[in-house]
Design an enzyme around this catalytic site. Sequence first.
Site, PDB file in Angstrom:
ATOM      1  N   GLY A   1     -36.425 -19.023  -4.145  1.00 18.94           N
ATOM      2  CA  GLY A   1     -37.593 -18.173  -3.982  1.00 18.94           C
ATOM      3  C   GLY A   1     -37.698 -17.158  -5.104  1.00 18.94           C
ATOM      4  O   GLY A   1     -36.733 -16.901  -5.833  1.00 18.94           O
ATOM      5  N   CYS A   2     -38.872 -16.554  -5.255  1.00 17.78           N
ATOM      6  CA  CYS A   2     -39.118 -15.631  -6.369  1.00 17.78           C
ATOM      7  C   CYS A   2     -38.337 -14.327  -6.207  1.00 17.78           C
ATOM      8  O   CYS A   2     -37.637 -13.900  -7.130  1.00 17.78           O
ATOM      9  CB  CYS A   2     -40.605 -15.375  -6.529  1.00 17.78           C
ATOM     10  SG  CYS A   2     -41.467 -14.876  -5.019  1.00 17.78           S
ATOM     11  N   PHE A   3     -38.442 -13.668  -5.032  1.00 23.38           N
ATOM     12  CA  PHE A   3     -37.641 -12.471  -4.795  1.00 23.38           C
ATOM     13  C   PHE A   3     -36.149 -12.816  -4.875  1.00 23.38           C
ATOM     14  O   PHE A   3     -35.352 -12.052  -5.427  1.00 23.38           O
ATOM     15  CB  PHE A   3     -37.937 -11.888  -3.416  1.00 23.38           C
ATOM     16  CG  PHE A   3     -39.069 -10.899  -3.378  1.00 23.38           C
ATOM     17  CD1 PHE A   3     -39.152  -9.857  -4.296  1.00 23.38           C
ATOM     18  CD2 PHE A   3     -40.058 -10.995  -2.411  1.00 23.38           C
ATOM     19  CE1 PHE A   3     -40.185  -8.939  -4.246  1.00 23.38           C
ATOM     20  CE2 PHE A   3     -41.099 -10.069  -2.359  1.00 23.38           C
ATOM     21  CZ  PHE A   3     -41.166  -9.042  -3.281  1.00 23.38           C
ATOM     22  N   ALA A   4     -35.781 -13.966  -4.307  1.00 22.37           N
ATOM     23  CA  ALA A   4     -34.373 -14.364  -4.289  1.00 22.37           C
ATOM     24  C   ALA A   4     -33.833 -14.522  -5.698  1.00 22.37           C
ATOM     25  O   ALA A   4     -32.706 -14.109  -5.998  1.00 22.37           O
ATOM     26  CB  ALA A   4     -34.217 -15.668  -3.508  1.00 22.37           C
TER      27      ALA A   4
ATOM     28  N   THR B   1     -34.932 -13.029  -8.487  1.00 21.23           N
ATOM     29  CA  THR B   1     -34.845 -11.713  -9.122  1.00 21.23           C
ATOM     30  C   THR B   1     -33.634 -10.935  -8.641  1.00 21.23           C
ATOM     31  O   THR B   1     -32.894 -10.347  -9.439  1.00 21.23           O
ATOM     32  CB  THR B   1     -36.111 -10.889  -8.810  1.00 21.23           C
ATOM     33  OG1 THR B   1     -37.266 -11.723  -8.857  1.00 21.23           O
ATOM     34  CG2 THR B   1     -36.276  -9.757  -9.799  1.00 21.23           C
TER      35      THR B   1
END
Length: 324
Positions: free
Chosen positions: A134-137, A139
């Site tokens: 995932g994107c937040f994951a 980062t």
Amino acid sequence: MIKVGIIGGSGYTGGELIRLLLNHPKTEIDFVYSTTRAGKAITSSHQDLLGQTKLKFSGEVNPDVDVVFLCLGHGNSTSFLNENQFSASTKIIDLSNDFRLQADSIFNGQRFIYGLPELNKSGIQAAEAIANPGCFATTIQLALLPLAKAGLLGNDVHINAVTGSTGAGVGLSATSHFSWRNNNVSWYKPFTHQHLGEIGESLNSFGKSVGKLMFLPNRGNFTRGILATAYTKYNGSLEEAKELYNDFYKDAAFTHMSEEELHLKQVVNTNQCHIHLHKHDDLLLVTSAIDNLLKGASGQAVQNMNLMFGFPETEGLLLKAGVF
């Protein structure tokens, strides 16, 4: 050249994937499948590709492509794969959250490898199926992995991250509507965001103690990018922390340490992750920034494809940010 199929190509991640693969020197797009836009031009959804392709969305799937990307809503990849069988030689890269957690990683006898190259490069190179992070994951993991490996995450970690509106997908909602999002900031899913599961599994993979992750996600009034800050107690010096991070990412193709404070424009429209460290008393502040649609989704998916097929890791991904 390898033949590529894309499932669900009308959204943001699908559009970015098409753009990348059209310009990738070793890929040919065989089909872009859509249940709602079959027969319509790709450019009817992605006007930025006008003049670059005459492809149309397809209502049929070719099961014999070399690799297929699943750009479907969360929970839809499992049902799609149950209804559509691919050849034994077709590699699968899924951009949803269906297979990211260890408990969900085996599906129909096939194991999905977690596709964060900075953590699991050798596993990705040998994989037949990938669960794209995932994107937040992405980062947050890249901000914290060096500390986790060194056993320096035993204390609580406070994380604050802001994402652009494209992170919510192409479908319109009350909080992605322009009149609501413009000149506005808000938090959502405080301390319960779904990406915490995959973040936790990665940080715990080194077998060292990891404190509580207190994650507060925010909606930003911009379209793309994620800027995350994370801080925790740290007794070492700033120089020691920098050495730790530089050593961890010394072979990373797209993750780089910055001596300067970060801003989003330096990574937007690239597959880069930039990281900055700051020490204050006994706290270490880690800032990380990515483009949520590229390093946080489609760019990382192509990076994984490159590793799976033995291409140079940076092939088709040497994109430059526009900071002005």
